[in-house]
Design a protein around this motif. Structure first.
Motif, PDB file in Angstrom:
ATOM      1  N   TYR A  80       0.678  -1.970  -0.054  1.00 19.49           N
ATOM      2  CA  TYR A  80       0.247  -0.125   0.175  1.00 19.49           C
ATOM      3  C   TYR A  80       0.598   0.970  -0.006  1.00 19.49           C
ATOM      4  N   LEU A  81       0.430   2.263  -0.691  1.00 21.22           N
ATOM      5  CA  LEU A  81       1.105   3.721  -0.419  1.00 21.22           C
ATOM      6  C   LEU A  81       0.256   4.605   0.128  1.00 21.22           C
ATOM      7  N   GLN A  82      -0.218   4.975   1.143  1.00 25.39           N
ATOM      8  CA  GLN A  82      -1.189   5.605   2.350  1.00 25.39           C
ATOM      9  C   GLN A  82      -0.272   7.572   1.781  1.00 25.39           C
ATOM     10  N   MET A  83      -1.516   7.806   0.643  1.00 29.36           N
ATOM     11  CA  MET A  83      -1.025   9.403   0.570  1.00 29.36           C
ATOM     12  C   MET A  83      -1.828  10.210   1.524  1.00 29.36           C
ATOM     13  N   ASN A  84      -1.016  11.363   2.294  1.00 27.47           N
ATOM     14  CA  ASN A  84      -1.703  12.470   3.031  1.00 27.47           C
ATOM     15  C   ASN A  84      -1.335  13.936   2.668  1.00 27.47           C
ATOM     16  N   SER A  85      -2.359  14.559   2.678  1.00 24.09           N
ATOM     17  CA  SER A  85      -2.021  16.284   1.988  1.00 24.09           C
ATOM     18  C   SER A  85      -1.556  16.739   0.993  1.00 24.09           C
ATOM     19  N   LEU A  86      -1.988  15.861   0.313  1.00 24.47           N
ATOM     20  CA  LEU A  86      -1.831  15.767  -0.909  1.00 24.47           C
ATOM     21  C   LEU A  86      -1.110  16.789  -2.375  1.00 24.47           C
ATOM     22  N   LYS A  87      -0.654  17.089  -2.738  1.00 20.83           N
ATOM     23  CA  LYS A  87      -0.419  18.376  -3.964  1.00 20.83           C
ATOM     24  C   LYS A  87      -0.274  18.067  -4.980  1.00 20.83           C
ATOM     25  N   PRO A  88      -0.559  19.527  -5.925  1.00 18.74           N
ATOM     26  CA  PRO A  88      -0.290  19.144  -7.172  1.00 18.74           C
ATOM     27  C   PRO A  88       0.700  18.490  -7.527  1.00 18.74           C
ATOM     28  N   GLU A  89       2.415  19.419  -7.590  1.00 17.75           N
ATOM     29  CA  GLU A  89       3.169  18.239  -7.844  1.00 17.75           C
ATOM     30  C   GLU A  89       3.165  17.159  -7.733  1.00 17.75           C
ATOM     31  N   ASP A  90       2.285  16.561  -6.829  1.00 19.01           N
ATOM     32  CA  ASP A  90       2.358  14.749  -6.960  1.00 19.01           C
ATOM     33  C   ASP A  90       1.349  14.185  -7.673  1.00 19.01           C
ATOM     34  N   THR A  91       0.860  14.985  -8.817  1.00 19.98           N
ATOM     35  CA  THR A  91      -0.184  14.476  -9.739  1.00 19.98           C
ATOM     36  C   THR A  91       1.392  13.822 -10.619  1.00 19.98           C
ATOM     37  N   ALA A  92       0.635  12.396 -10.733  1.00 18.29           N
ATOM     38  CA  ALA A  92       2.131  11.641 -11.844  1.00 18.29           C
ATOM     39  C   ALA A  92       0.889  10.364 -11.832  1.00 18.29           C
ATOM     40  N   VAL A  93       1.309   9.225 -13.311  1.00 16.90           N
ATOM     41  CA  VAL A  93       1.386   7.839 -12.858  1.00 16.90           C
ATOM     42  C   VAL A  93       2.019   7.209 -11.499  1.00 16.90           C
ATOM     43  N   TYR A  94       1.628   6.307 -10.992  1.00 19.07           N
ATOM     44  CA  TYR A  94       2.121   6.122  -9.881  1.00 19.07           C
ATOM     45  C   TYR A  94       2.060   4.433 -10.409  1.00 19.07           C
TER      46      TYR A  94
END
Length: 119
Positions: A80-94
């Protein structure tokens, strides 16, 4: 052979959270180092996080440290990857990745899941 299938991506507002899952096939999943990479449009693919086969050690890119958490459930063959406090710069294909030698190359890659963070 190992097959990795990611899920959980989507569209979220800045400051929100998402949890990505990666289901792995193969009886030896529990012995593999697992990780996540990402690739934004026009940028190179970059490391995000990794976890050892026991789950005892994790590592993170500086850009996500303190906001993202990687974990695994070997009984479910899932990371799993829990992602909090997301920012626009986190936009990507993971992409979910697997390293069968625990310190070598990531030999196996999933197909990727899109994460879009709106401002």
């Amino acid at each position: 052979q190992v097959q990795l299938v990611e899920s959980g991506g989507g569209l979220v507002q800045a400051g929100g959270s998402l949890r990505l899952s990666c289901a792995a096939s193969g009886r030896t999943f529990s012995l593999y180092r697992m990780g996540w990479f990402r690739q934004a449009p026009g940028k190179e693919r970059e490391f995000v996080a990794a976890i050892t086969w026991t789950g005892g050690m994790t590592s993170y890119a500086d850009s996500v440290k303190g906001r993202f958490t990687i974990s695994r459930d070997n009984a479910k063959n899932t990371v799993y990857l829990q992602m909090n406090s997301l920012k626009p710069e986190d936009t990507a294909v993971y992409y979910c990745v697997a390293d069968p030698r625990n310190g070598g190359e990531y030999d196996y890659w999933g197909q990727g899941t899109q994460v879009t963070v709106s401002s």
